[in-house]
Design an enzyme around this catalytic site. Structure first.
Site, mmCIF file in Angstrom:
data_model
loop_
_atom_site.group_PDB
_atom_site.id
_atom_site.type_symbol
_atom_site.label_atom_id
_atom_site.label_comp_id
_atom_site.label_asym_id
_atom_site.label_seq_id
_atom_site.Cartn_x
_atom_site.Cartn_y
_atom_site.Cartn_z
ATOM 1 N N CYS A 114 0.815 -1.224 0.000
ATOM 2 C CA CYS A 114 0.000 0.000 0.000
ATOM 3 C C CYS A 114 0.848 1.274 0.000
ATOM 4 O O CYS A 114 0.365 2.340 -0.356
ATOM 5 C CB CYS A 114 -0.941 0.006 1.203
ATOM 6 S SG CYS A 114 -2.053 -1.395 1.152
ATOM 7 N N HIS A 260 -3.995 6.817 2.320
ATOM 8 C CA HIS A 260 -4.271 5.551 1.632
ATOM 9 C C HIS A 260 -5.688 5.114 1.997
ATOM 10 O O HIS A 260 -6.087 5.167 3.159
ATOM 11 C CB HIS A 260 -3.248 4.510 2.080
ATOM 12 C CG HIS A 260 -3.626 3.115 1.689
ATOM 13 N ND1 HIS A 260 -3.957 2.779 0.396
ATOM 14 C CD2 HIS A 260 -3.754 1.975 2.429
ATOM 15 C CE1 HIS A 260 -4.260 1.492 0.352
ATOM 16 N NE2 HIS A 260 -4.151 0.987 1.569
ATOM 17 N N ASN A 290 -10.181 -0.821 -1.487
ATOM 18 C CA ASN A 290 -8.751 -0.591 -1.276
ATOM 19 C C ASN A 290 -8.000 -1.046 -2.531
ATOM 20 O O ASN A 290 -7.926 -2.239 -2.809
ATOM 21 C CB ASN A 290 -8.312 -1.387 -0.039
ATOM 22 C CG ASN A 290 -6.833 -1.237 0.282
ATOM 23 O OD1 ASN A 290 -6.056 -0.746 -0.527
ATOM 24 N ND2 ASN A 290 -6.450 -1.681 1.462
HETATM 25 N N1 COA Z 1 -19.114 -9.614 6.471
HETATM 26 C C1 COA Z 1 -19.714 -9.934 7.619
HETATM 27 N N2 COA Z 1 -19.075 -10.249 8.734
HETATM 28 C C2 COA Z 1 -17.743 -10.221 8.680
HETATM 29 C C3 COA Z 1 -17.032 -9.909 7.520
HETATM 30 C C4 COA Z 1 -17.775 -9.605 6.383
HETATM 31 N N3 COA Z 1 -17.189 -9.275 5.219
HETATM 32 N N4 COA Z 1 -15.719 -9.962 7.785
HETATM 33 C C5 COA Z 1 -15.594 -10.312 9.078
HETATM 34 N N5 COA Z 1 -16.824 -10.475 9.617
HETATM 35 C C6 COA Z 1 -17.168 -10.855 10.971
HETATM 36 C C7 COA Z 1 -16.043 -11.478 11.739
HETATM 37 O O1 COA Z 1 -15.953 -12.859 11.414
HETATM 38 C C8 COA Z 1 -16.465 -11.247 13.161
HETATM 39 O O2 COA Z 1 -17.408 -12.233 13.499
HETATM 40 P P1 COA Z 1 -17.395 -12.875 14.972
HETATM 41 O O3 COA Z 1 -17.588 -11.728 15.901
HETATM 42 O O4 COA Z 1 -18.536 -13.818 14.903
HETATM 43 O O5 COA Z 1 -16.059 -13.519 15.110
HETATM 44 C C9 COA Z 1 -17.210 -9.931 13.113
HETATM 45 O O6 COA Z 1 -17.495 -9.699 11.726
HETATM 46 C C10 COA Z 1 -16.431 -8.754 13.632
HETATM 47 O O7 COA Z 1 -15.163 -8.836 13.094
HETATM 48 P P2 COA Z 1 -14.064 -7.818 13.529
HETATM 49 O O8 COA Z 1 -12.767 -8.317 12.987
HETATM 50 O O9 COA Z 1 -14.199 -7.500 14.973
HETATM 51 O O10 COA Z 1 -14.532 -6.532 12.725
HETATM 52 P P3 COA Z 1 -13.797 -5.180 12.638
HETATM 53 O O11 COA Z 1 -14.673 -4.124 13.176
HETATM 54 O O12 COA Z 1 -12.387 -5.252 13.131
HETATM 55 O O13 COA Z 1 -13.730 -4.957 11.068
HETATM 56 C C11 COA Z 1 -12.229 -5.068 9.236
HETATM 57 C C12 COA Z 1 -13.033 -5.867 10.253
HETATM 58 C C13 COA Z 1 -11.459 -6.058 8.373
HETATM 59 C C14 COA Z 1 -13.172 -4.270 8.358
HETATM 60 C C15 COA Z 1 -11.286 -4.107 9.978
HETATM 61 O O14 COA Z 1 -10.590 -4.802 10.959
HETATM 62 C C16 COA Z 1 -10.321 -3.429 9.074
HETATM 63 O O15 COA Z 1 -10.690 -2.735 8.140
HETATM 64 N N6 COA Z 1 -9.013 -3.551 9.347
HETATM 65 C C17 COA Z 1 -8.013 -2.933 8.529
HETATM 66 C C18 COA Z 1 -7.869 -3.716 7.281
HETATM 67 C C19 COA Z 1 -7.049 -3.014 6.267
HETATM 68 O O16 COA Z 1 -7.128 -1.834 6.128
HETATM 69 N N7 COA Z 1 -6.263 -3.778 5.521
HETATM 70 C C20 COA Z 1 -5.480 -3.267 4.474
HETATM 71 C C21 COA Z 1 -4.478 -2.318 5.018
HETATM 72 S S1 COA Z 1 -3.512 -1.686 3.771
#
Ligand code: COA
Length: 333
Positions: A114, A260, A290
């Site tokens: 990224c 980003h 992204n």
């Molecule tokens: N749809 C529905 N549910 C989803 C899901 C989706 N696409 N992806 C994950 N979940 C679920 C998880 O399994 C979890 O379920 P559980 O509570 O039963 O275990 C629940 O949603 C909550 O997951 P959590 O990881 O706590 O959510 P979050 O608020 O952290 O959001 C992201 C998840 C991935 C959106 C977030 O962590 C994020 O954006 N992180 C940064 C990622 C990023 O930017 N990556 C690239 C960087 S360059």
């Protein structure tokens, strides 16, 4: 004489097919509501089979060349940033040079995920300021849709990423008008390799491509989303502050901040930490997801096309991603 690097042309290209959150609902247990609430993403673009990062990159490059009003034969160096090259090797830089019809010039591939665009910009800046090259094409391009796990165990990443490309033309600027690239700052911390990575296929396996990798669905990106979120929200504001301080500037001097586009909640968190009004923060993740290395130049080109950035504006770029790597750039547009 103070020679700086200036961006004289920008361009972007996304493949025509738009994939909505509702389309993804048909493939995995997810919902438009969940994706929008957690990430701000509504749609992203996906390529058709047979289209690679080099193809998107060529389109974006052609637009940047046209915007700069230059003859492509005058480009003397090419830098390409991608996490998703068409082939394991060679990288897309050489392909883009050939497909554009400018083979022969040096082509460097940057693999900094990224932060690839800012790393690439930093490299271009060194070459331009030393006088080694005078017209550098910097392309960032990604095709990620073909390498995502569209099942429930991949839903945390599959909904996030999109395909797209963007390019800029970098040239020397010697006028004493304050314009140009003021600084770049780069960081990396490999202790976090396994927090956001794609470990397979790996040369550590023999054979490199093996059935177990397919059977166990190993050849996909993996991420500890929460850890990435927390670190991105911390490192990007720090990177911005380092860039500003190095130039004797403050947050109040920023006209446009282009973070980003990883997650809209991260961009909002960055804005909050810096105490910068959201109107000054560029946010287009709702339409593209992204796009990794391409996200910052894509957002920059949209600002140019919309007239959102004017000569003399202070533009700050900040990125964070796999590695971890993170970076900032400060430009007087
Ligand atoms: N749809 C529905 N549910 C989803 C899901 C989706 N696409 N992806 C994950 N979940 C679920 C998880 O399994 C979890 O379920 P559980 O509570 O039963 O275990 C629940 O949603 C909550 O997951 P959590 O990881 O706590 O959510 P979050 O608020 O952290 O959001 C992201 C998840 C991935 C959106 C977030 O962590 C994020 O954006 N992180 C940064 C990622 C990023 O930017 N990556 C690239 C960087 S360059």
């Amino acid at each position: 004489m103070n020679r700086r690097t200036i961006i004289t042309g920008t361009g972007h290209y996304v493949p025509p097919r738009i994939v909505t959150n509702f389309d993804l609902e048909k493939l995995m247990s997810t919902s438009d509501e969940w994706i929008q609430q957690r990430t701000g993403i509504k749609t992203r673009h996906h390529v058709e089979p047979g289209v690679g990062s080099s193809d998107l990159g060529v389109e974006a490059a052609a637009r940047a060349i046209a915007a700069a009003g230059i003859d492509k034969s005058s480009i003397d160096f090419l830098i390409a940033a991608t996490v998703s090259p068409d082939y394991t090797f060679p990288g897309i830089g050489v392909q883009i040079g050939a497909k554009l019809g400018i083979p022969g010039i040096g082509a460097l591939d940057v693999r900094n995920q990224c932060t690839g665009f800012i790393y690439g910009l930093s490299i271009a800046d060194q070459y331009i300021r030393t006088g080694m090259y005078k017209r550098i094409l910097l392309v960032a391009s990604e095709v990620q849709s073909t390498n995502l796990n569209y099942s429930d165990d991949g839903r945390d990443t599959a909904v996030l990423f999109g395909d797209g490309a963007a390019a800029v033309i970098c040239e020397p600027h010697e006028a004493e008008d304050g314009r140009g690239l003021l600084s770049t700052h780069l960081w990396a911390d490999g202790r976090f390799v396994e927090t956001l990575w794609q470990p397979y296929p790996t040369v550590k396996d023999k054979p490199y491509v093996n059935q177990a990798v397919i059977d166990n669905k190993l050849a996909f990106p993996r991420m500890d989303g929460k850890k990435v979120f927390v670190n991105a929200s911390e490192r990007m504001p720090e990177a911005v502050m380092t860039g500003l301080t190095a130039n004797g500037l403050t947050v109040a001097d920023i006209d446009l901040l282009i973070p980003h586009q990883a997650n809209d909640r991260i961009s909002q968190m960055v804005a909050k930490k810096l105490q910068i009004p959201l109107e000054k923060v560029v946010r287009n993740i709702d339409r593209y997801g992204n796009t990794t290395a391409a996200s910052i130049p894509l957002a920059l080109d949209e600002c140019v096309l919309e007239g959102r950035v004017k000569p003399g504006d202070l533009v700050v770029l900040a990125s964070f991603g796999s590695g971890f790597t993170w970076a900032s750039a400060v430009l007087r547009w």
